[in-house]
Design a protein around this motif. Structure first.
Motif, PDB file in Angstrom:
ATOM      1  N   ASN A  16       0.675  -9.738  -0.883  1.00  0.00           N
ATOM      2  CA  ASN A  16      -0.586  -9.001  -0.956  1.00  0.00           C
ATOM      3  C   ASN A  16      -0.327  -7.517  -0.836  1.00  0.00           C
ATOM      4  O   ASN A  16       0.710  -7.089  -0.324  1.00  0.00           O
ATOM      5  N   GLN A  17      -1.254  -6.744  -1.289  1.00  0.00           N
ATOM      6  CA  GLN A  17      -1.160  -5.290  -1.228  1.00  0.00           C
ATOM      7  C   GLN A  17      -2.562  -4.711  -1.305  1.00  0.00           C
ATOM      8  O   GLN A  17      -3.512  -5.389  -1.682  1.00  0.00           O
ATOM      9  N   TYR A  18      -2.668  -3.467  -0.950  1.00  0.00           N
ATOM     10  CA  TYR A  18      -3.967  -2.790  -1.052  1.00  0.00           C
ATOM     11  C   TYR A  18      -3.714  -1.309  -1.248  1.00  0.00           C
ATOM     12  O   TYR A  18      -2.602  -0.814  -1.000  1.00  0.00           O
ATOM     13  N   GLY A  19      -4.718  -0.590  -1.689  1.00  0.00           N
ATOM     14  CA  GLY A  19      -4.540   0.840  -1.878  1.00  0.00           C
ATOM     15  C   GLY A  19      -5.747   1.475  -2.520  1.00  0.00           C
ATOM     16  O   GLY A  19      -6.799   0.851  -2.678  1.00  0.00           O
ATOM     17  N   LYS A  20      -5.600   2.720  -2.878  1.00  0.00           N
ATOM     18  CA  LYS A  20      -6.671   3.495  -3.514  1.00  0.00           C
ATOM     19  C   LYS A  20      -6.323   3.693  -4.981  1.00  0.00           C
ATOM     20  O   LYS A  20      -5.284   4.281  -5.310  1.00  0.00           O
ATOM     21  N   ALA A  21      -7.187   3.202  -5.846  1.00  0.00           N
ATOM     22  CA  ALA A  21      -6.919   3.268  -7.284  1.00  0.00           C
ATOM     23  C   ALA A  21      -7.644   4.448  -7.924  1.00  0.00           C
ATOM     24  O   ALA A  21      -8.776   4.763  -7.582  1.00  0.00           O
ATOM     25  N   ASN A  42      -4.273  11.181 -12.703  1.00  0.00           N
ATOM     26  CA  ASN A  42      -4.958  10.004 -12.185  1.00  0.00           C
ATOM     27  C   ASN A  42      -3.943   9.265 -11.317  1.00  0.00           C
ATOM     28  O   ASN A  42      -2.942   8.760 -11.829  1.00  0.00           O
ATOM     29  N   VAL A  43      -4.177   9.219 -10.000  1.00  0.00           N
ATOM     30  CA  VAL A  43      -3.187   8.723  -9.045  1.00  0.00           C
ATOM     31  C   VAL A  43      -3.678   7.430  -8.401  1.00  0.00           C
ATOM     32  O   VAL A  43      -4.798   7.372  -7.888  1.00  0.00           O
ATOM     33  N   SER A  44      -2.837   6.395  -8.424  1.00  0.00           N
ATOM     34  CA  SER A  44      -3.152   5.127  -7.768  1.00  0.00           C
ATOM     35  C   SER A  44      -2.058   4.788  -6.764  1.00  0.00           C
ATOM     36  O   SER A  44      -0.873   4.912  -7.059  1.00  0.00           O
ATOM     37  N   VAL A  45      -2.480   4.336  -5.579  1.00  0.00           N
ATOM     38  CA  VAL A  45      -1.569   4.010  -4.492  1.00  0.00           C
ATOM     39  C   VAL A  45      -1.732   2.540  -4.123  1.00  0.00           C
ATOM     40  O   VAL A  45      -2.853   2.032  -4.031  1.00  0.00           O
ATOM     41  N   SER A  46      -0.608   1.830  -3.912  1.00  0.00           N
ATOM     42  CA  SER A  46      -0.622   0.459  -3.406  1.00  0.00           C
ATOM     43  C   SER A  46       0.383   0.358  -2.271  1.00  0.00           C
ATOM     44  O   SER A  46       1.502   0.859  -2.385  1.00  0.00           O
ATOM     45  N   LEU A  47      -0.027  -0.302  -1.175  1.00  0.00           N
ATOM     46  CA  LEU A  47       0.812  -0.425   0.001  1.00  0.00           C
ATOM     47  C   LEU A  47       1.008  -1.892   0.369  1.00  0.00           C
ATOM     48  O   LEU A  47       0.095  -2.710   0.220  1.00  0.00           O
ATOM     49  N   ARG A  48       2.209  -2.203   0.888  1.00  0.00           N
ATOM     50  CA  ARG A  48       2.521  -3.535   1.395  1.00  0.00           C
ATOM     51  C   ARG A  48       3.153  -3.412   2.777  1.00  0.00           C
ATOM     52  O   ARG A  48       3.806  -2.414   3.089  1.00  0.00           O
ATOM     53  N   ARG A  91       7.087  11.751  -3.326  1.00  0.00           N
ATOM     54  CA  ARG A  91       6.726  12.393  -2.058  1.00  0.00           C
ATOM     55  C   ARG A  91       5.612  11.615  -1.366  1.00  0.00           C
ATOM     56  O   ARG A  91       5.647  11.385  -0.151  1.00  0.00           O
ATOM     57  N   LEU A  92       4.638  11.168  -2.121  1.00  0.00           N
ATOM     58  CA  LEU A  92       3.540  10.395  -1.547  1.00  0.00           C
ATOM     59  C   LEU A  92       4.022   9.033  -1.045  1.00  0.00           C
ATOM     60  O   LEU A  92       3.699   8.616   0.075  1.00  0.00           O
ATOM     61  N   ALA A  93       4.809   8.329  -1.864  1.00  0.00           N
ATOM     62  CA  ALA A  93       5.276   6.992  -1.485  1.00  0.00           C
ATOM     63  C   ALA A  93       6.120   7.048  -0.221  1.00  0.00           C
ATOM     64  O   ALA A  93       5.963   6.222   0.693  1.00  0.00           O
ATOM     65  N   GLU A  94       7.019   8.009  -0.157  1.00  0.00           N
ATOM     66  CA  GLU A  94       7.865   8.136   1.021  1.00  0.00           C
ATOM     67  C   GLU A  94       7.042   8.471   2.261  1.00  0.00           C
ATOM     68  O   GLU A  94       7.327   7.985   3.366  1.00  0.00           O
ATOM     69  N   ILE A 103       3.552  -0.250   7.335  1.00  0.00           N
ATOM     70  CA  ILE A 103       3.702  -0.201   5.874  1.00  0.00           C
ATOM     71  C   ILE A 103       5.190  -0.135   5.542  1.00  0.00           C
ATOM     72  O   ILE A 103       5.898   0.768   5.976  1.00  0.00           O
ATOM     73  N   HIS A 104       5.666  -1.093   4.760  1.00  0.00           N
ATOM     74  CA  HIS A 104       7.089  -1.183   4.443  1.00  0.00           C
ATOM     75  C   HIS A 104       7.421  -0.837   2.994  1.00  0.00           C
ATOM     76  O   HIS A 104       8.564  -0.533   2.678  1.00  0.00           O
ATOM     77  N   GLU A 105       6.435  -0.929   2.124  1.00  0.00           N
ATOM     78  CA  GLU A 105       6.643  -0.586   0.718  1.00  0.00           C
ATOM     79  C   GLU A 105       5.424   0.154   0.190  1.00  0.00           C
ATOM     80  O   GLU A 105       4.287  -0.140   0.571  1.00  0.00           O
ATOM     81  N   ALA A 106       5.681   1.099  -0.692  1.00  0.00           N
ATOM     82  CA  ALA A 106       4.591   1.844  -1.321  1.00  0.00           C
ATOM     83  C   ALA A 106       4.873   2.009  -2.805  1.00  0.00           C
ATOM     84  O   ALA A 106       6.031   2.211  -3.202  1.00  0.00           O
ATOM     85  N   ARG A 107       3.836   1.896  -3.583  1.00  0.00           N
ATOM     86  CA  ARG A 107       3.931   2.169  -5.019  1.00  0.00           C
ATOM     87  C   ARG A 107       2.886   3.217  -5.365  1.00  0.00           C
ATOM     88  O   ARG A 107       1.712   3.066  -5.031  1.00  0.00           O
ATOM     89  N   VAL A 108       3.322   4.257  -6.038  1.00  0.00           N
ATOM     90  CA  VAL A 108       2.410   5.298  -6.506  1.00  0.00           C
ATOM     91  C   VAL A 108       2.530   5.389  -8.023  1.00  0.00           C
ATOM     92  O   VAL A 108       3.622   5.613  -8.548  1.00  0.00           O
ATOM     93  N   SER A 109       1.403   5.189  -8.698  1.00  0.00           N
ATOM     94  CA  SER A 109       1.358   5.251 -10.163  1.00  0.00           C
ATOM     95  C   SER A 109       0.540   6.466 -10.568  1.00  0.00           C
ATOM     96  O   SER A 109      -0.554   6.693 -10.031  1.00  0.00           O
ATOM     97  N   ILE A 110       1.059   7.222 -11.528  1.00  0.00           N
ATOM     98  CA  ILE A 110       0.375   8.443 -11.960  1.00  0.00           C
ATOM     99  C   ILE A 110       0.293   8.488 -13.479  1.00  0.00           C
ATOM    100  O   ILE A 110       1.257   8.200 -14.184  1.00  0.00           O
ATOM    101  N   GLU A 111      -0.872   8.846 -13.956  1.00  0.00           N
ATOM    102  CA  GLU A 111      -1.077   9.200 -15.359  1.00  0.00           C
ATOM    103  C   GLU A 111      -1.350  10.693 -15.428  1.00  0.00           C
ATOM    104  O   GLU A 111      -2.132  11.218 -14.628  1.00  0.00           O
TER     105      GLU A 111
END
Length: 292
Positions: A16-21, A42-48, A91-94, A103-111
């Motif tokens: 599972n994960q959650y974040g701000k899309a 356009n920045v989306s963040v997902s955390l686990r 920088r955001l993910a770290e 929080i052990h993992e982060a994914r940041v997606s950017i357009e």
């Protein structure tokens, strides 16, 4: 026959994960007399991490609110600036992993949406539909960056054929030795370390499309991916999705006219969708195989 028993521990929580899309942010770098610069993202963040309690009992003591994640994006844009989207995402993910013990993992997606200056000072024009992309994964396995481009529309008016394909009772498509080849490229590429030069990778895609005499869009896909690997030695693999934007010759015979490959009907759907990955013929290190 087994049946569900109320109260029985039949189910368990899976990944599972959650974040701000889709946090939209526009940063203006004020350049004075030298002119401003716009970065439109356009920045989306997902955390686990250790988040099971929130799902199972509603205990939110380990949950960093998604609104906080949004605010962090805005604050980092001001405090650290935005040099390139890969660095900003990293920088955001770290930060999210380092600052939150649960929080052990982060994914940041950017357009990134491109703008061109009109007057060299304060006026800008949106540069078409092409979008730059970056996805950064950060966790126990380190940091992995996947860069790319989407909506890169390419077309060549000739040097494309399509024939020799399988025919059955439902086949009506005629063979052709001269056709328009058009597509809207979605491409991503990943490296083992620092991100590749995005402009160089994009240029390689365009050059290969233009320079390949195509007997199939599949062949063109392989040449495009190969060109990126040739031009960008740090890239491990390239994934491509190429919808075939069909252009069909219009039959003008009913009007007493010929049509020597000049008048076409552009069909938006249905369309052929050609997808594939071009990778180096070497073992990819285990530490860069992981995905979020």
């Amino acid at each position: 026959m087994s049946t569900f028993q109320p109260g029985a521990k039949t189910f368990e929580l899976g990944p599972n994960q959650y974040g701000k899309a889709e946090t939209r942010i526009v940063r203006v770098a004020r350049g004075g007399a030298g002119g401003d610069a716009i970065t439109d993202l356009n920045v989306s963040v997902s955390l686990r991490g250790d988040l099971a309690a929130s799902h199972l009992t509603g205990d939110n003591s380990a949950v960093l609110p998604t609104d906080t994640q949004k605010n962090t994006v805005y604050a980092f844009a001001r405090e650290h600036g935005i040099d390139d989207i890969e660095s900003f995402a990293a920088r955001l993910a770290e930060h999210f992993v380092a600052s939150q013990p649960t929080i052990h993992e982060a994914r940041v997606s950017i357009e990134q949406y491109p703008w061109d200056s009109v007057d060299g000072v304060h006026t800008f024009r949106r540069d078409g539909g092409e979008v730059r992309t970056a996805v950064v994964h950060h966790g126990a396995h380190g940091t992995q960056t996947v860069s790319g481009v989407s909506g890169l529309v390419l077309l060549k008016t000739t040097d494309s054929e399509f024939h020799g394909f399988v025919k059955d009772r439902y086949t009506t498509l005629p063979e052709t030795t001269d056709r328009i080849l058009a597509t809207s490229v979605d491409a991503t590429w990943r490296t083992a370390g620092a991100p590749a030069d995005a402009a160089k990778a994009r240029a390689a895609l365009v050059e290969a499309f233009a320079g390949t005499y195509s007997y199939a869009l599949q062949q063109t896909l392989f040449e495009m991916g190969s060109r990126v690997l040739e031009q960008c030695p740090e890239v491990l693999e390239v994934k491509l999705s190429l919808p075939n934007r069909h252009h069909f010759l219009v039959d003008l015979a009913p009007f007493g006219l010929d049509n020597p490959n000049e008048v076409y009907y552009a069909a938006d759907r249905p369309y052929g969708l050609i997808e594939g990955t071009v990778r180096r013929s070497v073992d990819i290190p285990e530490e860069v195989r992981w995905t979020f």
